[in-house]
Design an enzyme around this catalytic site. Structure first.
Site, short mmCIF file in Angstrom:
data_model
loop_
_atom_site.label_atom_id
_atom_site.label_comp_id
_atom_site.label_asym_id
_atom_site.label_seq_id
_atom_site.Cartn_x
_atom_site.Cartn_y
_atom_site.Cartn_z
N CYS A 26 -1.08 -6.49 0.41
CA CYS A 26 -0.40 -5.49 1.23
C CYS A 26 -1.43 -4.98 2.23
O CYS A 26 -2.39 -5.68 2.54
CB CYS A 26 0.17 -4.37 0.36
SG CYS A 26 -1.05 -3.48 -0.61
N ALA A 27 -1.28 -3.76 2.71
CA ALA A 27 -2.17 -3.26 3.75
C ALA A 27 -3.59 -3.04 3.24
O ALA A 27 -4.55 -3.12 4.01
CB ALA A 27 -1.62 -1.95 4.32
#
Length: 464
Positions: A26-27
């Protein structure tokens, strides 16, 4: 240590290629599915260069690197031979890890996280358009809103509207991919949901067009900006495609499987899934708006307090759906405004620990984690410092509540999603920037003062 070396070190610490089922990100975190958790050398992973923390959650081993870094580590890992990760029996075992709720959360994350970069860019475009079209800014260059060329306005509309016009296509593509279908078939189905041959959803909403009536009672419109109908359509498309492929002779598979899948699902989506789940989506949006608009700052107080608790559980990606719906339906995102103070509050609490401690090792941990938090990435501050000593984390929650309360009282609302703290200022360039920084000043002041005065002492280090 190069990223290739970090990838090799991680792979070895995770128990080798045969233990790694899949790797995603993810980020901020590398999300690893493993066949056997006991084979993970957790201490070795946490000592690996650039790793800022690691924990097991929702059936995944999540390794925190921070924004940017995680992308490079992921690319390095992709360069390694992980063919064993495709074994169906291992995947089936991993899919059973965690509760049904945790598996559902993973699924939502897998569908919506890949859409975030495009939506972040769109939000920034909205913020920049709000800035450059403000009369005060134009006056600096001797211009007025009326003097802006029409073609320039058209170009800004292309930048800001495209992602939301074709949002159903993006969602259907991602859902089809996650549930085992052919992504391109999901994409085409999603494009059918926003076909220009259908009455535009926004035009129908404003009374400028009428829906088509099938069989005299089923209203059919385009689904511009819709999320849930596209998600359900993508899910069903993947399941139907796989079922058709199982019974289709190989000689006919290339032609007949996509033909039958799109033929059946276009009718099902437009005549059943769309009308039914559009009502569900509208109800959810209206309910959410009601909860987010509770009087006296109560919504901000609650959301700001619980957000960091939600982050540590790893289920915060579910709220991507909420933010996407708010942006698509309302054109703004009040939820971002309520949580952004909670991000910087954890950074301020971590900073207070770093300033107060006399331990060089703790200072070396606190200050980079603080910078990361002020850039919107709070996992290093939470897992590396605040949560370890409990009180800084609690006082960070209180600071987040104060920030959320202030944001709601000021009526703050973002033009996009997925970025907070200092980078998030770009979402508030439409005349809200001073209010935005006031929210962070309040949240940081509360978290820092409480943590510095009674949230930490070096005696806590001796107890660990």
């Amino acid at each position: 240590m190069s990223y290739a070396m970090i990838a090799e070190e991680l792979l070895s610490s995770l128990g080798g290629k045969e233990n790694v089922v899949s790797v995603a990100h993810c980020a901020t975190r590398l999300r690893v599915m493993v066949a056997n958790e006991e084979k993970i050398d957790k201490e070795r992973i946490e000592d690996t260069e650039k790793v800022k923390g690691a924990f097991f959650n929702s059936g995944q081993y999540q390794i925190i690197f921070g924004t940017g870094t995680v992308n490079r580590v992921f690319e390095a890992i992709q360069g390694l031979d992980l063919e064993t990760s495709s074994k169906s029996e291992i995947k089936e075992a991993v899919n059973k890890q965690g509760t049904a709720f945790q598996r559902a959360i993973r699924t939502f994350s897998d569908v919506f996280v890949p859409l975030i970069p495009a939506l972040v860019a769109t939000g920034l475009f909205m913020g920049l358009r709000g800035l450059v079209t403000r009369p005060e800014v134009l006056a600096i260059f001797g211009l007025t809103p009326e003097s802006i060329p029409a073609n320039f306005i058209l170009y800004t509309q292309i930048l800001t509207d495209t992602a939301f016009i074709f949002l159903p296509a993006m969602v259907a593509w991602s859902a089809s991919r996650v549930f085992g279908g052919t992504p391109l078939i999901g994409l085409v189905l999603g494009l059918m949901l926003v076909s220009p041959a259908l009455p535009n959803a926004w035009a129908v909403g404003f009374g400028e067009a009428d829906p088509l009536l099938f069989f005299g009672f089923i209203p059919v419109v385009g689904y511009q900006g819709s999320v849930i109908p596209a998600f359900i359509a993508g899910f069903l498309t993947a399941k139907l495609e796989r079922r058709i492929r199982e019974i289709m002779p190989e000689s006919l598979d290339l032609v007949m499987t996509p033909f039958l899948t799109l033929l059946i699902m276009s009718a099902v989506s437009l005549l059943a899934v769309g009308p039914l789940f559009h009502v569900v989506e509208v109800t959810m949006v209206e309910t959410t708006k009601y909860l987010l608009e509770l009087p006296f700052g109560l919504s901000g107080l609650f959301v700001g307090f619980v957000w960091d608790l939600i982050v540590i559980t790893g289920v915060h990606h579910v709220f991507n759906l909420l933010e996407i719906q708010l942006l698509a339906n309302e054109g703004s995102n009040v939820f971002n405004a309520l949580i952004t103070g909670a991000i910087s509050a954890q950074g301020a609490a971590c900073l207070a620990v770093g300033i107060k401690t006399k331990s060089k090792k703790m200072k070396a941990l606190c200050f980079p984690s603080t910078v990361s938090a002020f850039l919107g990435i709070i996992e290093p501050a939470i897992f590396g410092v605040n949560l370890r000593y409990y009180r800084p984390f609690i006082f960070g929650l209180i600071g987040g509540a104060a920030g959320g309360f202030t944001a709601q009282i000021l009526g703050l609302s973002a033009s996009g999603m997925a970025i907070t703290a200092l980078p998030g200022a770009l979402l508030y360039l439409d005349g809200q920037i001073l209010s935005y920084f006031l929210v962070h000043a309040v949240s940081c002041a509360v978290a820092f003062s409480l943590t510095y005065s009674m949230g930490f002492s070096d005696k806590m280090l001796e107890k660990r």
